[in-house]
Design a protein around this motif. Structure first.
Motif, PDB file in Angstrom:
ATOM      1  N   TYR A 236       0.825  -1.213   0.000  1.00 29.69           N
ATOM      2  CA  TYR A 236       0.000   0.000   0.000  1.00 29.69           C
ATOM      3  C   TYR A 236       0.859   1.263   0.000  1.00 29.69           C
ATOM      4  CZ  TYR A 236       0.663   0.856   5.042  1.00 29.69           C
ATOM      5  OH  TYR A 236       1.188   1.128   6.289  1.00 29.69           O
ATOM      6  N   VAL A 237       2.069   1.171   0.569  1.00 28.13           N
ATOM      7  CA  VAL A 237       2.977   2.323   0.561  1.00 28.13           C
ATOM      8  C   VAL A 237       3.502   2.559  -0.846  1.00 28.13           C
ATOM      9  CG1 VAL A 237       5.146   3.232   1.479  1.00 28.13           C
ATOM     10  CG2 VAL A 237       3.615   1.940   2.973  1.00 28.13           C
ATOM     11  N   GLU A 238       3.849   1.471  -1.527  1.00 24.95           N
ATOM     12  CA  GLU A 238       4.319   1.601  -2.909  1.00 24.95           C
ATOM     13  C   GLU A 238       3.220   2.164  -3.812  1.00 24.95           C
ATOM     14  OE1 GLU A 238       7.349   1.215  -3.936  1.00 24.95           O
ATOM     15  OE2 GLU A 238       8.015   0.643  -1.926  1.00 24.95           O
ATOM     16  N   THR A 239       1.974   1.756  -3.555  1.00 29.58           N
ATOM     17  CA  THR A 239       0.846   2.278  -4.342  1.00 29.58           C
ATOM     18  C   THR A 239       0.677   3.773  -4.126  1.00 29.58           C
ATOM     19  OG1 THR A 239      -0.279   0.146  -4.155  1.00 29.58           O
ATOM     20  CG2 THR A 239      -1.624   2.043  -4.785  1.00 29.58           C
ATOM     21  N   ALA A 240       0.754   4.193  -2.852  1.00 25.88           N
ATOM     22  CA  ALA A 240       0.626   5.625  -2.540  1.00 25.88           C
ATOM     23  C   ALA A 240       1.757   6.420  -3.162  1.00 25.88           C
ATOM     24  CB  ALA A 240       0.609   5.814  -1.021  1.00 25.88           C
TER      25      ALA A 240
END
Length: 342
Positions: A236-240
């Motif tokens: 989810y951090v990479e997506t953000a």
């Protein structure tokens, strides 16, 4: 309403736990054979001092030490009447210290708030140091900032508290003119609180706070760094990041909040760890806390004094755990207040 129900439930659980802890404390301090007075009677018999034996026997009956252990516990806690009626911990009667020949309340009176003050200062120091260093080390992973903070952390963990106390004891006074030993100037001991006395206490707090809080700050910094790095590696951090969210916003939006959970949960274990770790430091620095008092009471089997101090430490531990549980419930919405969730 959910948080209030949860707080009430945790408070009731805390009192029930404290009751169980009181049984364990009483059992443990009575594990060694005899007690202060019976040991004194044996010494007096060996030296032929019959008059002293009569006084010790009188004190044994006066404080119900001649009764079975289960009855002694009920009288000590105030659940059952003793020689003077209901006069136990619940009634605010903490017993008599045979080692110091004074009421326990007089011996620990000022030491209690000084112990709380020292350890609260140490807790604040731990969080003020560990939070920025842990976050910075994770955000700047594998850079000189990360390596420097790791070096400081390992140095804090590896240096024994008593050795650090001795070093600061000498160099703090030599180069910074910091006061040597104690938590206040001698003229303020036993005096009512005033601005000058509080000023003296705050100046004397500098070295003990640093010494007691160093190892805790180092350990907590490493845990926060590890937790935050684990969160920053999640999808989810990479997506953000791919959606263009700035690094500061990305760091504080979710990863830091999730990484905070163990950080907040540590409050419950930090207080007892600091208190137990500060006993030797208190002896080295001559601090007027309950640490040296507890050490003396345990060595002499002064059961009323040692029992009260251990109960006080247990109460601080449970209060710290309660605070951490409530903060976790507020911080993390995944924690259910009412048992089985929606």
């Amino acid at each position: 309403m959910a948080i209030l129900r949860y707080a009430l439930f945790r408070t009731l659980t805390m009192f029930a736990t404290l009751l169980v802890v009181s049984v364990l404390i009483f059992a443990i301090i009575n594990l060694p054979p005899g007690d202060y007075l019976s040991n004194q009677i044996n010494e007096l018999r060996a030296t032929g001092q019959e008059s002293g034996i009569a006084k010790a026997e009188f004190l044994r009956k006066e404080y119900a030490l001649d009764r079975p252990l289960w009855e002694q516990y009920l009288i000590w806690m105030g659940f059952a009447p003793g020689p003077h009626g209901f006069s136990g911990m619940l009634q605010g009667e903490f017993g008599w210290s045979f080692e110091f020949d004074r009421p326990v309340s007089e011996i620990v009176g000022e030491a209690l708030w000084l112990t709380v003050l020292v350890n609260l200062a140490a807790v604040l120091f731990v969080y003020l140091i560990a939070l920025p260093l842990g976050v910075l080390a994770a955000a700047k992973s594998k850079t000189w900032i990360d390596y420097t903070s790791a070096f400081i952390g390992y140095l804090g963990l590896a240096t024994p508290n008593f050795l650090l106390a001795l070093m600061l004891f000498y160099y703090g006074h030599k180069y910074l003119d910091l006061p040597i030993g104690g938590l206040m100037l001698p003229e303020y001991e036993g005096q009512p609180m005033s601005f000058e006395k509080m000023k003296s206490v705050l100046i004397h707090l500098i070295i003990p706070t640093f010494v007691i809080g160093t190892s805790g700050a180092a350990a907590m910094q490493q845990r926060l760094r590890a937790n935050l790095l684990d969160e920053l590696a999640k999808p989810y951090v990479e997506t953000a990041r791919a959606k263009g969210m700035s690094e500061p916003a990305l760091l504080t939006k979710y990863p830091l909040r999730v990484a905070f959970n163990p950080f907040v949960a540590d409050i419950g274990t930090l207080l007892p760890a600091l208190i137990s770790g500060s006993v030797l430091v208190s002896v080295v620095l001559g601090l007027q806390t309950i640490g040296p008092v507890l050490l003396t009471a345990l060595k002499s089997q002064d059961q009323f004094l040692s029992g009260f101090v251990l109960m006080f430490v247990a109460l601080l531990t449970l209060i710290g755990t309660l605070i951490s549980d409530l903060l976790l419930a507020l911080l993390d919405p995944r924690i259910r207040f009412g048992g089985r969730g929606q």
